[in-house]
Design a protein around this motif. Structure first.
Motif, PDB file in Angstrom:
ATOM      1  N   SER A  17       0.856  -1.189   0.000  1.00 40.89           N
ATOM      2  CA  SER A  17       0.000   0.000   0.000  1.00 40.89           C
ATOM      3  C   SER A  17       0.893   1.241   0.000  1.00 40.89           C
ATOM      4  O   SER A  17       2.094   1.160   0.293  1.00 40.89           O
ATOM      5  CB  SER A  17      -0.891   0.017   1.245  1.00 40.89           C
ATOM      6  OG  SER A  17      -0.084   0.239   2.394  1.00 40.89           O
ATOM      7  N   LYS A  77     -13.503  -0.897 -12.157  1.00 43.22           N
ATOM      8  CA  LYS A  77     -12.507  -1.367 -11.189  1.00 43.22           C
ATOM      9  C   LYS A  77     -11.113  -1.282 -11.805  1.00 43.22           C
ATOM     10  O   LYS A  77     -10.885  -1.759 -12.914  1.00 43.22           O
ATOM     11  CB  LYS A  77     -12.797  -2.816 -10.810  1.00 43.22           C
ATOM     12  CG  LYS A  77     -13.883  -2.962  -9.778  1.00 43.22           C
ATOM     13  CD  LYS A  77     -13.261  -3.369  -8.451  1.00 43.22           C
ATOM     14  CE  LYS A  77     -14.297  -3.538  -7.375  1.00 43.22           C
ATOM     15  NZ  LYS A  77     -14.190  -2.573  -6.306  1.00 43.22           N
ATOM     16  N   THR A  79      -6.688  -1.191 -10.829  1.00 42.02           N
ATOM     17  CA  THR A  79      -5.535  -1.153  -9.930  1.00 42.02           C
ATOM     18  C   THR A  79      -4.548  -0.163 -10.524  1.00 42.02           C
ATOM     19  O   THR A  79      -4.225  -0.241 -11.710  1.00 42.02           O
ATOM     20  CB  THR A  79      -4.872  -2.546  -9.797  1.00 42.02           C
ATOM     21  OG1 THR A  79      -5.831  -3.468  -9.280  1.00 42.02           O
ATOM     22  CG2 THR A  79      -3.664  -2.493  -8.864  1.00 42.02           C
ATOM     23  N   TRP A  80      -4.126   0.776  -9.700  1.00 36.19           N
ATOM     24  CA  TRP A  80      -3.071   1.704 -10.116  1.00 36.19           C
ATOM     25  C   TRP A  80      -1.775   1.202  -9.510  1.00 36.19           C
ATOM     26  O   TRP A  80      -1.604   1.199  -8.294  1.00 36.19           O
ATOM     27  CB  TRP A  80      -3.376   3.118  -9.612  1.00 36.19           C
ATOM     28  CG  TRP A  80      -4.486   3.803 -10.336  1.00 36.19           C
ATOM     29  CD1 TRP A  80      -5.313   3.286 -11.275  1.00 36.19           C
ATOM     30  CD2 TRP A  80      -4.891   5.170 -10.166  1.00 36.19           C
ATOM     31  NE1 TRP A  80      -6.203   4.229 -11.712  1.00 36.19           N
ATOM     32  CE2 TRP A  80      -5.976   5.394 -11.048  1.00 36.19           C
ATOM     33  CE3 TRP A  80      -4.440   6.217  -9.360  1.00 36.19           C
ATOM     34  CZ2 TRP A  80      -6.618   6.631 -11.135  1.00 36.19           C
ATOM     35  CZ3 TRP A  80      -5.082   7.448  -9.451  1.00 36.19           C
ATOM     36  CH2 TRP A  80      -6.161   7.649 -10.337  1.00 36.19           C
ATOM     37  N   ASN A  99      -1.871   9.155  -4.703  1.00 31.89           N
ATOM     38  CA  ASN A  99      -2.498   8.511  -3.549  1.00 31.89           C
ATOM     39  C   ASN A  99      -3.818   9.194  -3.196  1.00 31.89           C
ATOM     40  O   ASN A  99      -4.848   8.531  -3.020  1.00 31.89           O
ATOM     41  CB  ASN A  99      -1.559   8.545  -2.343  1.00 31.89           C
ATOM     42  CG  ASN A  99      -2.199   7.918  -1.117  1.00 31.89           C
ATOM     43  OD1 ASN A  99      -2.683   6.792  -1.155  1.00 31.89           O
ATOM     44  ND2 ASN A  99      -2.238   8.650  -0.020  1.00 31.89           N
ATOM     45  N   SER A 102      -6.481   8.250  -5.667  1.00 29.85           N
ATOM     46  CA  SER A 102      -6.972   6.867  -5.531  1.00 29.85           C
ATOM     47  C   SER A 102      -7.970   6.741  -4.379  1.00 29.85           C
ATOM     48  O   SER A 102      -8.903   5.935  -4.429  1.00 29.85           O
ATOM     49  CB  SER A 102      -5.806   5.900  -5.332  1.00 29.85           C
ATOM     50  OG  SER A 102      -5.248   6.028  -4.039  1.00 29.85           O
ATOM     51  N   LEU A 103      -7.790   7.556  -3.349  1.00 29.01           N
ATOM     52  CA  LEU A 103      -8.672   7.489  -2.176  1.00 29.01           C
ATOM     53  C   LEU A 103     -10.068   8.044  -2.456  1.00 29.01           C
ATOM     54  O   LEU A 103     -11.004   7.777  -1.702  1.00 29.01           O
ATOM     55  CB  LEU A 103      -8.039   8.256  -0.995  1.00 29.01           C
ATOM     56  CG  LEU A 103      -6.721   7.687  -0.463  1.00 29.01           C
ATOM     57  CD1 LEU A 103      -6.111   8.618   0.580  1.00 29.01           C
ATOM     58  CD2 LEU A 103      -6.908   6.294   0.110  1.00 29.01           C
ATOM     59  N   ASP A 106     -13.889   4.412  -4.901  1.00 29.97           N
ATOM     60  CA  ASP A 106     -13.976   3.052  -4.353  1.00 29.97           C
ATOM     61  C   ASP A 106     -13.533   2.014  -5.384  1.00 29.97           C
ATOM     62  O   ASP A 106     -13.218   0.879  -5.034  1.00 29.97           O
ATOM     63  CB  ASP A 106     -15.420   2.735  -3.915  1.00 29.97           C
ATOM     64  CG  ASP A 106     -15.846   3.594  -2.734  1.00 29.97           C
ATOM     65  OD1 ASP A 106     -14.952   4.044  -1.975  1.00 29.97           O
ATOM     66  OD2 ASP A 106     -17.056   3.834  -2.574  1.00 29.97           O
ATOM     67  N   ILE A 108     -10.905   2.257  -7.347  1.00 33.31           N
ATOM     68  CA  ILE A 108      -9.459   2.296  -7.607  1.00 33.31           C
ATOM     69  C   ILE A 108      -8.672   1.830  -6.391  1.00 33.31           C
ATOM     70  O   ILE A 108      -8.914   2.286  -5.273  1.00 33.31           O
ATOM     71  CB  ILE A 108      -9.011   3.725  -7.990  1.00 33.31           C
ATOM     72  CG1 ILE A 108      -9.632   4.137  -9.329  1.00 33.31           C
ATOM     73  CG2 ILE A 108      -7.483   3.819  -8.075  1.00 33.31           C
ATOM     74  CD1 ILE A 108      -9.522   5.614  -9.638  1.00 33.31           C
ATOM     75  N   GLU A 109      -7.743   0.916  -6.627  1.00 34.71           N
ATOM     76  CA  GLU A 109      -6.826   0.492  -5.557  1.00 34.71           C
ATOM     77  C   GLU A 109      -5.402   0.825  -5.994  1.00 34.71           C
ATOM     78  O   GLU A 109      -4.966   0.425  -7.070  1.00 34.71           O
ATOM     79  CB  GLU A 109      -6.949  -1.016  -5.297  1.00 34.71           C
ATOM     80  CG  GLU A 109      -6.099  -1.473  -4.129  1.00 34.71           C
ATOM     81  CD  GLU A 109      -6.237  -2.950  -3.812  1.00 34.71           C
ATOM     82  OE1 GLU A 109      -5.735  -3.348  -2.752  1.00 34.71           O
ATOM     83  OE2 GLU A 109      -6.807  -3.708  -4.624  1.00 34.71           O
ATOM     84  N   LYS A 111      -1.440   0.451  -5.630  1.00 38.44           N
ATOM     85  CA  LYS A 111      -0.393  -0.434  -5.123  1.00 38.44           C
ATOM     86  C   LYS A 111       0.951   0.139  -5.567  1.00 38.44           C
ATOM     87  O   LYS A 111       1.058   0.692  -6.664  1.00 38.44           O
ATOM     88  CB  LYS A 111      -0.578  -1.852  -5.649  1.00 38.44           C
ATOM     89  CG  LYS A 111      -1.900  -2.460  -5.169  1.00 38.44           C
ATOM     90  CD  LYS A 111      -1.985  -3.931  -5.428  1.00 38.44           C
ATOM     91  CE  LYS A 111      -3.204  -4.505  -4.711  1.00 38.44           C
ATOM     92  NZ  LYS A 111      -3.256  -5.950  -4.789  1.00 38.44           N
ATOM     93  N   GLU A 141      -9.857  -4.814 -14.155  1.00 38.95           N
ATOM     94  CA  GLU A 141     -10.156  -5.812 -13.112  1.00 38.95           C
ATOM     95  C   GLU A 141      -9.530  -7.181 -13.409  1.00 38.95           C
ATOM     96  O   GLU A 141      -9.397  -8.008 -12.516  1.00 38.95           O
ATOM     97  CB  GLU A 141     -11.666  -5.935 -12.880  1.00 38.95           C
ATOM     98  CG  GLU A 141     -12.461  -6.326 -14.100  1.00 38.95           C
ATOM     99  CD  GLU A 141     -13.959  -6.207 -13.851  1.00 38.95           C
ATOM    100  OE1 GLU A 141     -14.383  -6.233 -12.681  1.00 38.95           O
ATOM    101  OE2 GLU A 141     -14.702  -6.094 -14.839  1.00 38.95           O
TER     102      GLU A 141
END
Length: 199
Positions: A17, A77, A79-80, A99, A102-103, A106, A108-109, A111, A141
């Motif tokens: 994270s 969905k 992932t970054w 960061n 991304s927050l 919902d 986007i995650e 990493k 996704e």
């Protein structure tokens, strides 16, 4: 040679994270080290400066209304996957903004992976043949690559290219001017660039 899918899978398995990345940078600094396979006084000094810079930006970065709305609208969905190192001046200005972005979604995650520990991944996203960071790899996704961005926002990229053309390379004065530009821009150019490939 590994195929892209395997490279992405390997890198995601090694990813952390953003908060863990920040803690890793700080923990290493406490024992006099920077991230990455090379260690030097210069890299350590850059890392110390960048750690302070990131702490400030983590607290002070604000997103524009346009950025927040675009991120809230994004239902895909993703992932970054951010390739970075603690000693990189551009990354210290960019990672906190990514960061924060991304927050806001919902879907986007974020990493984070270190460049020197993920050579196969970095080699897929070279900039003019060089391992320039930070690099943001956007995955869907199914963990397929749908876009990549970096190592600098578009205005900074033009500044770098113009200066190289005029002077044959980058020097300490330019790097100082670039940091001044980042501070004045307050992450706006980064936000606009990234929002553009969300739409």
């Amino acid at each position: 040679m590994k195929i892209m899918k395997e490279i992405i899978k390997d890198s995601l398995a090694k990813s952390t994270s953003y908060n863990t990345y920040r803690k890793t940078v700080s923990d290493l600094l406490e024992i006099g080290k920077s991230t990455g396979s090379n260690q030097s006084d210069d890299l350590l000094n850059y890392s110390l400066l960048n750690d302070k810079r990131m702490s400030r930006l983590d607290k002070k970065t604000t997103l524009s209304e346009e950025t927040v709305n675009a991120l809230k609208k994004n239902k895909n969905k993703q992932t970054w996957l951010l390739i970075t190192e603690g000693w990189c001046g551009d990354a210290a200005q960019i990672a906190p903004v990514i960061n924060k972005m991304s927050l806001e979604s919902d879907a986007i995650e974020l990493k984070v992976v270190l460049r020197d520990e993920n050579e196969a991944l970095m080699n897929q996203f070279l900039t003019n043949g060089s391992k320039s960071i930070p690099k943001l790899v956007v995955l869907n996704e199914n963990d397929d690559v749908i876009s990549s961005w970096g190592p600098r926002p578009s205005i900074a990229t033009k500044m770098v290219n113009d200066y190289k053309e005029a002077h044959g390379g980058l020097d300490a004065n330019f790097k100082k001017d670039l940091q001044v530009w980042y501070n004045k821009d307050k992450g706006e150019n980064i936000q606009k660039d990234i929002i553009a490939f969300l739409e």
